[in-house]
Design an enzyme around this catalytic site. Structure first.
Site, PDB file in Angstrom:
ATOM      1  N   ASP A  50       6.177 -64.299  25.203  1.00 47.16           N
ATOM      2  CA  ASP A  50       7.144 -65.025  24.239  1.00 47.16           C
ATOM      3  C   ASP A  50       8.202 -64.415  23.967  1.00 47.16           C
ATOM      4  O   ASP A  50       8.287 -63.217  23.537  1.00 47.16           O
ATOM      5  CB  ASP A  50       6.118 -65.393  23.248  1.00 47.16           C
ATOM      6  N   GLU A  99       9.408 -65.502  28.927  1.00 54.11           N
ATOM      7  CA  GLU A  99       9.983 -66.687  28.368  1.00 54.11           C
ATOM      8  C   GLU A  99      11.353 -65.982  28.157  1.00 54.11           C
ATOM      9  O   GLU A  99      11.305 -65.532  26.899  1.00 54.11           O
ATOM     10  CB  GLU A  99       9.449 -67.576  27.394  1.00 54.11           C
TER      11      GLU A  99
HETATM   12  C1  BGC Z   1       7.294 -70.615  21.991  1.00 50.53           C
HETATM   13  C2  BGC Z   1       7.565 -71.651  20.711  1.00 50.53           C
HETATM   14  C3  BGC Z   1       7.412 -70.873  19.581  1.00 50.53           C
HETATM   15  C4  BGC Z   1       8.540 -69.663  19.620  1.00 50.53           C
HETATM   16  C5  BGC Z   1       8.095 -68.593  18.366  1.00 50.53           C
HETATM   17  C6  BGC Z   1       8.686 -69.835  21.868  1.00 50.53           C
HETATM   18  O1  BGC Z   1       9.210 -69.489  22.815  1.00 50.53           O
HETATM   19  O2  BGC Z   1       7.280 -71.038  23.311  1.00 50.53           O
HETATM   20  O3  BGC Z   1       6.439 -72.277  21.023  1.00 50.53           O
HETATM   21  O4  BGC Z   1       7.658 -71.544  18.517  1.00 50.53           O
HETATM   22  O5  BGC Z   1       8.715 -69.059  20.672  1.00 50.53           O
HETATM   23  O6  BGC Z   1       6.864 -67.599  18.870  1.00 50.53           O
END
Ligand code: BGC
Length: 545
Positions: A213, A278
């Site tokens: 993340d 991500e």
């Molecule tokens: C996740 C989100 C989240 C954020 C903070 C993002 O990349 O996919 O759902 O709110 O990170 O952790």
């Protein structure tokens, strides 16, 4: 039309992730075994046979760790335990054992950029006060202004408003997301050691990979310099630069040191353990720096998700993503929807048009080389739920910006005539977000075995993807074919086997000829002479062996 037979799941080799289809399970909305209205690990376990039959290779589970659930679990208070809302560690172990027995791999979400404000480290930091060692694990700073009443810099939270919150003793702490998600200080050796240990904890429990993340966020520019503008000064939100520009709190060069330390850990486990970032970076070239033999295995290609419904737009993002992945020797990923973005049925026009296009986009994505990510419910053709009552919305961003991601997080309809359509056991609570009445016709049971349903389209495409020599297990490129404007046409080949994917984005029906036999199509094809008519907003795969 005939579908290829004899599917061979690609589950046995270390490179499985190069061509896998990964199904994103949004845990709280997938299946509710205990009847409390929220999805859980036992619910996933019960539904594993559905996923095996669908034909995916792996599941990515959104965070199920101990959390106050301010940001639906992306605010983690204990990285080594399961939140009671979702079950327990034994439930996790049972789920992963069953998944592996069915040939399904498990990817878990790792949230390293920030913890929950209820994490023991943050509680200790608040208690210990300014200048303490405990505060060093986070990004605490003195404010500006005469008495420190202004935030330390102009950074904005992705969820809107300033990225700083002041605590009782006068210091401020950084949170790039909600105030309940304080950012960690990744220049601190204890933070690095902790996450290396967390990786090992889940690898020891058998996970096959991690979705990282905010993988671009952990390192902030030295000195925490201003961005230079903010929504209050210019009306433009800093987050609008995501994927387009440079920000001092994202995509800093030093972040790559972290992944270079993680890769040997992943590689020290057998079976091809992987990680997908991500990450948002200014250019596809900078995004590609996250992947490669000494860093992460994949990074989501959000440009594909952001492509507009035109042949040029898709062609451009596909070519760029393939070129970058060739340079770094890692496969690209394709994604059309996830839990943060409006569902693509709705993005492509909603209603009938949106669904037609979404079905065509599925055949486009699943014919491309690399790894495809399918967001739960897209195989049912679910649209975004646009009319959720505000009082039911739970996305923390909604309160700060008025924008909410709840509409793509509505629980999956499984069966039955009444909401929540088999999401939970009979007599259980209603689901945490209500499913619209129109979803009765979209449930898994309503679509199973129905020729032409979106679910059967996905099943057929996934079956062919696994079995067809031109698609299965390869990482080769695509050959674009000359075609009329608005028609995307590319070929995949292996030996004598050829598969051509045609997508009609031209706005008019197109007659196609000379590509072999159609084996799957997103809309009915009609024969015309020796060829076929491909309707508007439709896609089809043709094969020649
Ligand atoms: C996740 C989100 C989240 C954020 C903070 C993002 O990349 O996919 O759902 O709110 O990170 O952790």
């Amino acid at each position: 039309m005939t579908a290829a037979t004899n599917p061979t799941p690609q589950t046995s080799d270390d490179d499985w992730w190069r061509s896998a289809v990964v199904y994103q399970v949004y845990v709280r909305s997938f299946a509710d075994a205990n009847g409390d209205g929220v999805g859980d690990l036992q619910g996933i376990r019960q539904r594993l046979p559905y996923l095996r039959d669908l034909g995916v290779d792996a599941l990515w589970l959104t965070p199920f760790y101990t959390s106050p659930q301010v940001d639906a679990g992306y605010d983690v208070a204990d990285y080594r335990d399961v939140d009671p809302l979702f079950g327990s560690l034994p439930d996790f172990d049972a789920m992963i054992t069953d998944a592996h027995a069915l040939g399904l791999r498990i990817i878990v979400d790792l949230v390293p950029n920030h913890t929950s404000s209820r994490h023991p480290w943050f509680t200790a930091a608040l208690a210990a006060g300014p200048g303490s060692a405990e505060r060093e694990r986070y990004l605490f700073a003195e404010g500006k202004g005469e008495s420190g009443e202004l935030p330390p810099n102009d950074w904005e939270s992705i969820f809107g408003g300033p990225a700083w919150t002041r605590v009782a003793d006068g210091q401020w702490y950084l949170h790039l997301f909600d105030p309940a998600q304080p950012d960690l200080n990744w220049r601190h050796p204890e933070v690095r050691a902790e996450f290396e240990d967390v990786l090992r904890f889940w690898l020891d429990r058998g996970v096959d990979g991690f979705r990282i993340d905010v993988a671009h966020g952990m390192i902030k520019a030295e000195g925490l310099p201003d961005v230079g503008f903010s929504s209050t000064t210019t009306g433009q939100r800093q987050s609008e630069l995501l994927g387009k520009g440079r920000l001092p709190y994202f995509d800093q060069d030093e972040v790559h040191d972290i992944y270079r330390a993680w890769r040997p850990i992943l590689d020290s486990y057998p079976g091809g353990r992987m990680a997908v970032a991500e990450a948002w970076a200014e250019t596809p070239q900078r995004l590609a720096r996250y992947i490669g033999p000494d860093e992460l295995h994949q990074a989501f290609s959000f440009d594909f998700l952001d492509a507009t419904w035109s042949a040029d737009s898709f062609r451009k993002v596909i070519d760029t993503a393939l070129a970058e992945s060739t340079i770094v020797g890692a496969p690209t990923t394709w994604v059309l929807s996830n839990h943060d973005r409006q569902r693509h049925v709705t993005r492509y026009g909603d209603g009938e048009v949106g669904l037609r296009r979404a079905r065509a986009a599925a055949l486009l994505m699943l014919a491309l080389p690399g790894c495809a990510y399918v967001y739960q419910g897209e195989e049912l053709g679910l649209p975004e739920v646009l009319d959720l009552p505000d009082e039911l919305r739970q996305d923390p961003a909604f309160l700060r910006t008025g924008e909410s991601r709840d509409g793509c997080r509505v629980p999956i309809p499984w069966s039955g005539e009444l909401a929540p359509y088999g999401f939970g056991p009979e007599g259980g609570e209603l689901s945490w977000l209500p499913a619209p009445a129109t979803w009765r016709a979209l449930s898994v049971a309503a679509q199973t075995g129905v020729p032409g349903s979106t679910l059967e389209l996905y099943r057929a495409a996934l079956r062919i993807r696994h079995a067809h020599p031109a698609l299965a297990g390869t990482t080769g490129g695509v050959t674009w074919l000359e075609s009329e404007p608005g028609l995307l046409a590319f070929r995949r080949a292996a030996g004598d086997a050829e598969l051509t994917c045609l997508v009609n984005l031209s706005g008019a029906e197109v007659t196609i000829d000379g590509y072999g036999q159609p084996i799957v199509a997103s809309a009915d094809l009609t024969e015309q002479g020796a060829g076929h008519v491909l309707p508007v907003d439709a896609a089809a795969w043709f094969e020649r062996r």
